[in-house]
Enzyme design. Sequence first.
Site, PDB file in Angstrom:
ATOM      1  N   SER A   1      73.505  44.762  73.072  1.00 55.11           N
ATOM      2  CA  SER A   1      74.107  44.331  71.809  1.00 55.11           C
ATOM      3  C   SER A   1      74.170  42.811  71.736  1.00 55.11           C
ATOM      4  O   SER A   1      73.869  42.116  72.713  1.00 55.11           O
ATOM      5  CB  SER A   1      75.534  44.900  71.662  1.00 55.11           C
TER       6      SER A   1
ATOM      7  N   ASP B   1      71.961  47.235  80.501  1.00 51.14           N
ATOM      8  CA  ASP B   1      73.303  47.183  79.917  1.00 51.14           C
ATOM      9  C   ASP B   1      74.165  48.219  80.619  1.00 51.14           C
ATOM     10  O   ASP B   1      73.641  49.205  81.149  1.00 51.14           O
ATOM     11  CB  ASP B   1      73.248  47.478  78.416  1.00 51.14           C
TER      12      ASP B   1
ATOM     13  N   VAL C   1      76.689  44.771  86.157  1.00 52.10           N
ATOM     14  CA  VAL C   1      76.460  43.503  86.850  1.00 52.10           C
ATOM     15  C   VAL C   1      77.552  43.196  87.874  1.00 52.10           C
ATOM     16  O   VAL C   1      77.396  42.298  88.696  1.00 52.10           O
ATOM     17  CB  VAL C   1      76.354  42.324  85.853  1.00 52.10           C
TER      18      VAL C   1
ATOM     19  N   TYR D   1      88.666  33.357  80.864  1.00 52.96           N
ATOM     20  CA  TYR D   1      87.318  33.298  80.294  1.00 52.96           C
ATOM     21  C   TYR D   1      86.690  31.929  80.525  1.00 52.96           C
ATOM     22  O   TYR D   1      85.538  31.814  80.956  1.00 52.96           O
ATOM     23  CB  TYR D   1      87.393  33.606  78.794  1.00 52.96           C
ATOM     24  N   ALA D   2      87.467  30.874  80.245  1.00 54.17           N
ATOM     25  CA  ALA D   2      86.947  29.518  80.408  1.00 54.17           C
ATOM     26  C   ALA D   2      86.576  29.244  81.860  1.00 54.17           C
ATOM     27  O   ALA D   2      85.538  28.640  82.156  1.00 54.17           O
ATOM     28  CB  ALA D   2      87.971  28.495  79.918  1.00 54.17           C
TER      29      ALA D   2
END
Length: 238
Positions: A19, A40, A69, A145-146
């Site tokens: 996606s 995916d 992953v 996230y950062a």
Amino acid sequence: RAPATRLISRLTLVTGGGSGIGRAVCQRFASEGASVVVADISKESANETLGSLQRDLRGQGHMAAAMDVRSKESVAKLVTSIQVCVTQRDFPLKSHHVSSCVSQGSFLVTQAIAQALVACGAPKGSIVTVGSIVGKVGNIGQVNYAASKAGVEGLTKTAAKELSRFGIRCNCVLPGFISTPMTDKVPEKVISKIKSLVPMGRMGEAAEVADVCAFLASDDSRYITGASIEVTGGLFIG
């Protein structure tokens, strides 16, 4: 615009290909002649992408696969199966052709692809990781996230230094605010605020990130490694 066939005879693995940006990358690679392995965590999503890929250029053959992953075993299993397919000529390619990996920042994928390229004696390869502009400048409320995306840049630069002697280039793409299925759920008021921060005045398209990935996977970027390319519409210009 670059020639439409610059990725002919290339085998490419795209993680997160089910996606969003990953799907756009798969479609762009296929349109330029690459054979694409769509990986995916959702096999269903990977198959949907597979069905959308161009396959009428010389020597193309695509496949979809489920891969997590986060799992070393899952990554190793897929990479091994790709090597077997190449050896058995299920893909009309030879192992000395370039293999490009577009990763969602996974150390495991980068490691596995690099080892496979070196083991088969490939004279060159390209690994393209996808980070985020947030990893470079930070963002309130997104510390995890950062931090993870900043790690993608560090991984890429280190891999570039270690793998250059094997003819493998490693570069990172840093998207800004890109329209994907995830952003479709964001309230319009928030989207308007985001757009006001972007000098170009709009959200980016997944295809615009894919354009840069295709450039980095091709020989047009043959003297570029360890670089981070921002695809942000000017967001957070220094």
